[in-house]
Motif scaffolding. Sequence first.
Motif, PDB file in Angstrom:
ATOM      1  N   PRO A   1       0.751  -1.257  -0.162  1.00 58.73           N
ATOM      2  CA  PRO A   1      -0.190  -0.108  -0.006  1.00 58.73           C
ATOM      3  C   PRO A   1       0.639   1.350  -0.082  1.00 58.73           C
ATOM      4  O   PRO A   1       0.321   2.232  -0.489  1.00 58.73           O
ATOM      5  N   GLY A   2       1.969   1.150   0.438  1.00 55.38           N
ATOM      6  CA  GLY A   2       2.835   2.522   0.749  1.00 55.38           C
ATOM      7  C   GLY A   2       3.784   2.707  -0.733  1.00 55.38           C
ATOM      8  O   GLY A   2       4.231   3.750  -0.679  1.00 55.38           O
ATOM      9  N   HIS A   3       3.701   1.567  -1.656  1.00 54.46           N
ATOM     10  CA  HIS A   3       4.612   1.830  -2.832  1.00 54.46           C
ATOM     11  C   HIS A   3       3.724   2.063  -4.007  1.00 54.46           C
ATOM     12  O   HIS A   3       2.942   1.173  -4.410  1.00 54.46           O
ATOM     13  N   PRO A   4       3.928   3.240  -4.606  1.00 55.74           N
ATOM     14  CA  PRO A   4       2.780   3.551  -5.733  1.00 55.74           C
ATOM     15  C   PRO A   4       2.594   2.633  -6.650  1.00 55.74           C
ATOM     16  O   PRO A   4       1.454   2.407  -7.188  1.00 55.74           O
ATOM     17  N   PRO A   5       3.634   1.722  -7.459  1.00 61.73           N
ATOM     18  CA  PRO A   5       3.347   0.972  -8.269  1.00 61.73           C
ATOM     19  C   PRO A   5       2.513  -0.329  -7.977  1.00 61.73           C
ATOM     20  O   PRO A   5       1.550  -0.876  -8.613  1.00 61.73           O
ATOM     21  N   CYS A   6       2.927  -0.684  -6.678  1.00 62.36           N
ATOM     22  CA  CYS A   6       2.050  -2.026  -6.120  1.00 62.36           C
ATOM     23  C   CYS A   6       0.898  -1.499  -5.709  1.00 62.36           C
ATOM     24  O   CYS A   6      -0.268  -2.203  -5.691  1.00 62.36           O
ATOM     25  N   LYS A   7       0.544  -0.142  -5.212  1.00 64.55           N
ATOM     26  CA  LYS A   7      -0.729   0.422  -4.760  1.00 64.55           C
ATOM     27  C   LYS A   7      -1.624   0.472  -5.975  1.00 64.55           C
ATOM     28  O   LYS A   7      -2.742   0.102  -5.867  1.00 64.55           O
ATOM     29  N   ALA A   8      -1.036   0.809  -7.172  1.00 67.19           N
ATOM     30  CA  ALA A   8      -1.961   1.020  -8.384  1.00 67.19           C
ATOM     31  C   ALA A   8      -2.247  -0.513  -8.834  1.00 67.19           C
ATOM     32  O   ALA A   8      -3.620  -0.607  -9.329  1.00 67.19           O
ATOM     33  N   TRP A   9      -1.498  -1.376  -8.663  1.00 67.14           N
ATOM     34  CA  TRP A   9      -1.850  -2.714  -8.999  1.00 67.14           C
ATOM     35  C   TRP A   9      -3.089  -3.150  -8.063  1.00 67.14           C
ATOM     36  O   TRP A   9      -4.139  -3.788  -8.467  1.00 67.14           O
ATOM     37  N   SER A  10      -2.970  -2.958  -6.664  1.00 67.00           N
ATOM     38  CA  SER A  10      -3.938  -3.405  -5.921  1.00 67.00           C
ATOM     39  C   SER A  10      -5.282  -2.607  -6.142  1.00 67.00           C
ATOM     40  O   SER A  10      -6.349  -3.234  -6.047  1.00 67.00           O
ATOM     41  N   ASP A  11      -5.346  -1.503  -6.519  1.00 72.70           N
ATOM     42  CA  ASP A  11      -6.501  -0.912  -6.988  1.00 72.70           C
ATOM     43  C   ASP A  11      -7.035  -1.366  -8.035  1.00 72.70           C
ATOM     44  O   ASP A  11      -8.340  -1.585  -8.089  1.00 72.70           O
ATOM     45  N   ARG A  12      -6.267  -1.828  -9.198  1.00 72.96           N
ATOM     46  CA  ARG A  12      -6.851  -2.644 -10.038  1.00 72.96           C
ATOM     47  C   ARG A  12      -7.366  -4.027  -9.918  1.00 72.96           C
ATOM     48  O   ARG A  12      -8.521  -4.354 -10.361  1.00 72.96           O
ATOM     49  N   LEU A  13      -6.914  -4.675  -8.984  1.00 71.69           N
ATOM     50  CA  LEU A  13      -7.233  -5.897  -8.404  1.00 71.69           C
ATOM     51  C   LEU A  13      -8.631  -5.537  -7.770  1.00 71.69           C
ATOM     52  O   LEU A  13      -9.521  -6.291  -8.211  1.00 71.69           O
ATOM     53  N   LYS A  14      -8.588  -4.700  -7.004  1.00 69.80           N
ATOM     54  CA  LYS A  14     -10.177  -4.675  -6.184  1.00 69.80           C
ATOM     55  C   LYS A  14     -11.200  -3.848  -7.153  1.00 69.80           C
ATOM     56  O   LYS A  14     -12.135  -4.307  -7.007  1.00 69.80           O
ATOM     57  N   ALA A  15     -10.735  -3.398  -8.178  1.00 73.60           N
ATOM     58  CA  ALA A  15     -11.749  -3.005  -9.441  1.00 73.60           C
ATOM     59  C   ALA A  15     -12.072  -4.225 -10.181  1.00 73.60           C
ATOM     60  O   ALA A  15     -13.169  -3.987 -10.887  1.00 73.60           O
ATOM     61  N   THR A  16     -11.077  -5.156 -10.409  1.00 77.76           N
ATOM     62  CA  THR A  16     -11.668  -6.253 -11.482  1.00 77.76           C
ATOM     63  C   THR A  16     -12.217  -7.199 -10.583  1.00 77.76           C
ATOM     64  O   THR A  16     -13.097  -8.077 -11.368  1.00 77.76           O
ATOM     65  N   LEU A  17     -11.771  -7.694  -9.640  1.00 71.85           N
ATOM     66  CA  LEU A  17     -12.429  -9.110  -9.068  1.00 71.85           C
ATOM     67  C   LEU A  17     -12.936  -8.485  -7.601  1.00 71.85           C
ATOM     68  O   LEU A  17     -12.954  -7.772  -6.784  1.00 71.85           O
ATOM     69  N   PRO A  18     -14.434  -9.162  -7.479  1.00 74.10           N
ATOM     70  CA  PRO A  18     -15.173  -8.769  -6.454  1.00 74.10           C
ATOM     71  C   PRO A  18     -14.687  -9.491  -5.120  1.00 74.10           C
ATOM     72  O   PRO A  18     -14.337 -10.478  -5.096  1.00 74.10           O
ATOM     73  N   ALA A  19     -15.006  -8.363  -4.110  1.00 74.98           N
ATOM     74  CA  ALA A  19     -14.429  -8.858  -2.728  1.00 74.98           C
ATOM     75  C   ALA A  19     -13.182  -9.608  -2.688  1.00 74.98           C
ATOM     76  O   ALA A  19     -12.849 -10.757  -2.285  1.00 74.98           O
ATOM     77  N   SER A  20     -11.822  -8.872  -3.201  1.00 74.59           N
ATOM     78  CA  SER A  20     -10.726  -9.536  -3.517  1.00 74.59           C
ATOM     79  C   SER A  20      -9.924  -9.242  -2.462  1.00 74.59           C
ATOM     80  O   SER A  20     -10.152  -8.263  -1.793  1.00 74.59           O
ATOM     81  N   SER A  21      -8.784 -10.050  -2.035  1.00 75.44           N
ATOM     82  CA  SER A  21      -7.561  -9.668  -1.354  1.00 75.44           C
ATOM     83  C   SER A  21      -6.372 -10.393  -1.839  1.00 75.44           C
ATOM     84  O   SER A  21      -6.530 -11.123  -2.747  1.00 75.44           O
ATOM     85  N   TYR A  22      -5.410  -9.973  -1.196  1.00 76.69           N
ATOM     86  CA  TYR A  22      -3.878 -10.611  -1.649  1.00 76.69           C
ATOM     87  C   TYR A  22      -2.971 -10.915  -0.656  1.00 76.69           C
ATOM     88  O   TYR A  22      -3.067 -10.180   0.308  1.00 76.69           O
ATOM     89  N   ASP A  23      -2.167 -11.738  -1.064  1.00 81.59           N
ATOM     90  CA  ASP A  23      -1.036 -11.971  -0.142  1.00 81.59           C
ATOM     91  C   ASP A  23       0.222 -12.262  -1.003  1.00 81.59           C
ATOM     92  O   ASP A  23       0.081 -12.801  -2.051  1.00 81.59           O
TER      93      ASP A  23
END
Length: 152
Positions: free
Chosen positions: A94-116
Amino acid sequence: MSTPPRVRSTRRHGVRVSPHVRQQQRGVVLIEGLIAILIFSIAVLGLVGLQVSMSRAQSSAKYRIDASNLAADLVGTIWADSGKRTSYDTAGCPGHPPCKAWSDRLKATLPASSYDIVFDSATGDFNITLRWSVPNEGAHQFVTSTTINPNL
């Protein structure tokens, strides 16, 4: 003495049929028609059920493909930004901009998503796990691993 009235019979397919038999057969065509409609209705309901199943399977396949593409995208981003590999773990993302942008795409693409994202700095191994949940289908998971040479 009177003679009984003569019953007039007709021929059907070469067989003599009396009017009494014809009266007993009235309504048979109606019953046959109703049975045909019933069979047709059951067939249509079966096709509708099959269509629903195919639609659900197609939706599930789309989410799996999206998860695979998102994981591959993250791996590519990590390779391109290999100097900051440690920023791509679950806590640092969440604190690294490229990874945060990817995380936002993940949440927009997959319903009720999370990652490790687990990074082993000694070996350069990344284990990426994506989870999502679709209503009426339960939880799904996609796991991928890659190794980036730690000496780069």
